[in-house]
Scaffold this active site. Structure first.
Site, PDB file in Angstrom:
ATOM      1  N   LYS A 282     -12.334  -1.259   6.398  1.00 17.69           N
ATOM      2  CA  LYS A 282     -11.674  -2.206   7.294  1.00 17.69           C
ATOM      3  C   LYS A 282     -12.173  -2.044   8.735  1.00 17.69           C
ATOM      4  O   LYS A 282     -12.669  -2.982   9.321  1.00 17.69           O
ATOM      5  CB  LYS A 282     -10.153  -2.046   7.237  1.00 17.69           C
TER       6      LYS A 282
ATOM      7  N   ASP B  83      -1.454   6.733   6.130  1.00 19.26           N
ATOM      8  CA  ASP B  83      -2.567   5.952   5.593  1.00 19.26           C
ATOM      9  C   ASP B  83      -2.923   4.892   6.635  1.00 19.26           C
ATOM     10  O   ASP B  83      -2.287   3.863   6.727  1.00 19.26           O
ATOM     11  CB  ASP B  83      -2.150   5.299   4.271  1.00 19.26           C
TER      12      ASP B  83
ATOM     13  N   TRP C  67       0.812  -1.225   0.000  1.00 16.64           N
ATOM     14  CA  TRP C  67       0.000   0.000   0.000  1.00 16.64           C
ATOM     15  C   TRP C  67       0.833   1.256   0.000  1.00 16.64           C
ATOM     16  O   TRP C  67       0.513   2.232  -0.682  1.00 16.64           O
ATOM     17  CB  TRP C  67      -1.005  -0.016   1.149  1.00 16.64           C
TER      18      TRP C  67
HETATM   19  C1  LIG Z   1      -7.544  -1.150   1.591  1.00 16.56           C
HETATM   20  C2  LIG Z   1      -6.448  -0.168   1.665  1.00 16.56           C
HETATM   21  C3  LIG Z   1      -6.330   0.892   0.744  1.00 16.56           C
HETATM   22  C4  LIG Z   1      -7.218   1.039  -0.463  1.00 16.56           C
HETATM   23  O1  LIG Z   1      -8.491   1.390  -0.184  1.00 16.56           O
HETATM   24  P1  LIG Z   1      -9.539   1.618  -1.371  1.00 16.56           P
HETATM   25  O2  LIG Z   1     -10.722   2.114  -0.634  1.00 16.56           O
HETATM   26  O3  LIG Z   1      -9.735   0.317  -2.066  1.00 16.56           O
HETATM   27  O4  LIG Z   1      -8.970   2.650  -2.282  1.00 16.56           O
HETATM   28  C5  LIG Z   1      -5.302   1.789   0.918  1.00 16.56           C
HETATM   29  N1  LIG Z   1      -4.429   1.661   1.936  1.00 16.56           N
HETATM   30  C6  LIG Z   1      -4.497   0.650   2.820  1.00 16.56           C
HETATM   31  C7  LIG Z   1      -3.516   0.545   3.925  1.00 16.56           C
HETATM   32  C8  LIG Z   1      -5.520  -0.300   2.719  1.00 16.56           C
HETATM   33  O5  LIG Z   1      -5.597  -1.305   3.600  1.00 16.56           O
END
Ligand SMILES: *Cc1c(COP(=O)(O)O)cnc(C)c1O
Length: 364
Positions: A199, A175, A102
């Protein structure tokens, strides 16, 4: 139907009481005779929901007043772009710490938008004694060197978590898509925190942005209106129609978490769940995990079977017991059990019992 424990990495399981409440009031929200999906976001009931949810999130994460809390579109990846568009523009540089899939994707998006000349990267994961380990460099350049430093505290795909704080002379942007509200963090140490919702917060599509107000004043760039944090803040996240159903569910998840005792209380449970699972992996020679103990993710437990030929049987037997979505990400392979806030200890216990039985059955 017997209980299904869903270990999907995202969209992930939501707390059953929240789902039951949403079901009960799906067709009639707050006595209006219509669903929360069918009412104006500018009406009093939804405005009240928006205000309460922001207050609840502020309370849960102890967010200081000098931060905006924004409810935006576009999930995690939407913010990969928005961060660049709001803070970088075509002059200046950003630093991206790379620790897995990511954080690399975030850096790739920055390069795509502003070019390599504006994006520096540092790989912070290396193999130490055969295990993936995070080593943070010394950050000591002039304050003007970078507009921000970006990192990903929990690498959802790789099962790597960074518990240490980043101490840098630049605003730190994190993030937190897969770790937000799983453990307390000191928000004041960050320039900005963002998270795709699917999540630990609610359904996909929504993203939460927590951004220090003074950083927006510095922004000399004009991103697209719906990605502009200044516009979102000025309109209380309602410059355009927000993803109202996702917001509503997020609000219910915040209340659920408050009732459990908040982020510190869920952290205790999260530690317990992760320890139970890692202990099983470590104890049995049948399984292995390739991450250094201090960087093992509490949310996404990656593991492999020593004998990869048994992967298919493992997944099929697990599914027959109601333990679903354990297949690892295609890039990493093996297995991954995502055990976010909503996963009860009983689910992890059932998984561990199954793993022990499966290992026994296949050990001569
Ligand atoms: C799932 C995830 C994303 C991507 O999220 P989307 O909503 O599919 O764009 C980005 N960063 C991390 C750490 C993630 O777990």
């Amino acid at each position: 139907m017997s209980t299904v424990y869903n270990f999907c990495a995202g969209p992930a399981m939501l707390p059953p009481p929240v789902m039951a409440k949403a079901q009960a009031e799906l067709l009639d929200w707050q006595g209006q005779g219509v669903s929360v999906m069918e009412v104006s976001h500018r009406g009093a009931p939804f405005i009240a929901l928006a205000k309460t949810s922001e207050a609840d999130l502020r309370e849960l994460m102890n967010i200081p007043d000098n931060y905006h809390v924004l409810f935006m579109h576009g999930g995690g990846r939407g913010q990969f772009a928005a961060v660049v568009n709001n803070f970088l523009g075509n002059n200046g540089k950003a630093l991206y710490l790379l620790s897995g899939q990511w954080s690399k994707s975030a850096a790739d998006e920055a390069v795509r938008l502003v070019g390599e000349a504006h994006v520096d990267t540092i790989e912070i994961v290396s193999k130490v004694n055969g295990l993936n380990q995070v080593t943070l460099p010394e950050f000591n350049g002039p304050a003007t060197q970078y507009r921000y430093v970006h990192y990903c505290p929990n690498e959802t795909v790789d099962g790597i978590e960074i518990f240490e704080e980043i101490n840098a002379p630049w605003p730190v942007i994190a993030d937190m898509s897969s770790t937000i509200m799983s453990r307390p963090v000191d928000v004041s140490k960050f320039g900005m925190i963002y998270a795709g919702a699917q999540k630990n917060i609610g359904p996909s599509g929504l993203s939460i942005v927590i951004v220090r107000k003074d950083l927006l004043q510095l922004s000399a760039i004009n991103p697209s209106s719906i990605m502009d944090y200044r516009i979102a803040a000025a309109h209380d996240s309602m410059f355009n129609t927000p993803p109202t159903f996702a917001w509503y569910l997020a609000a219910e998840v915040f209340k659920w978490l408050q009732q459990l005792g908040g982020v510190a209380a869920i952290e205790t449970q999260n530690k317990q769940k992760a320890e139970l699972l890692y202990q099983c992996i470590d104890e049995l020679a049948f399984y292995k995990n390739g991450v250094a103990p201090q960087n093992r993710s509490r949310m996404n437990v990656t593991f492999q079977l020593q004998d990869e030929a048994l992967n298919k049987d493992f997944l099929a037997d697990a599914e027959a017991l109601g333990l679903v979505a354990l297949k690892g990400h295609r890039i990493v392979g093996g297995m991954r059990a995502s055990i976010y806030n909503a996963m009860p200890l009983a689910g992890v216990q059932k998984l561990v019992d199954f793993m022990r039985a499966f290992a026994e059955k296949h050990t001569a």
